[in-house]
Motif scaffolding. Sequence first.
Motif: not given
Length: 283
Positions: A115, A117-118, A134, A139
């Motif tokens: 993931d 997204s961060e 986002r 996210k």
Amino acid sequence: MDIKVNLDNITMTAYVKSNKLKSLKKLVENHIAIIVTTAMTDLFNAYTKTEGHVILKIDYDKRKGQDFHARPFRLEFNPNKLRLIDKKIIDIIIPYLEDISISRADLAFDLFEVDCSEFILEKKGRATATREFRSNLGKLETKYLGAPSSEKQIRLYNKKLERLKNGTPAEKEFANQFSNWWRLEFQLRNRSVEEIFDVINTIIFKPFNFTDLPVETQIYLVAYTRNKNIWKKLHRNTRTKYKKILESYKTSEIDYLELMKELLKHERPRLKKELAYFGGQTP
């Protein structure tokens, strides 16, 4: 977790050998798999297509080439989506060409079951134009480093989400196998294509995880990665200090960038062979 690397979009430009233009036009106009949209003496546009998606674009414009002092013939395609018949068309066309050049090549890293997204994606050294998109929950879905018209643009995006929106039924089925599928992509044009195996060294790419650092430091790093307008207002020495922290601080037990570098090193002979072939060279 699995990481794969491939060449994505390729654009070849070239001159057509003077004694081959008529033969090339005849091939394009009569091949069963090629759809012609424009056919003139010194201009033709054509493509191949499957399931509603263009696979191979074929263009020739002698006058435009003369006006811009550029190669008049162009082929655009994604090597990973070429069918056997598209590959055969390219194999037939290449001997008709001379002074072949790759004017665009995309190097794509696919990260499965990670993931991103961060994750942090920043360019080392001098700042560059940055855009990101986002979700409603904040996210990350897509981030761009570099302007669309620049010779280098870097993209990080949620590939699973993109495939579920725009893919063919088979592509959607493939994407649904994974809980996460992200792509880090380097789009290189013109002279920058020569840097394709080194461009990965120009970025910072790691999870955003600085919870062990002082709160003040975390605030500066959030400003750096999330709000460039605020970041620009800081003193140059302050920016330099926190950029060094961002680059050097270990945020994860897994060094994703180092893994990608090792993969690229391993796959370099294969990718060089592909580039050499599409560039009209003997590997």
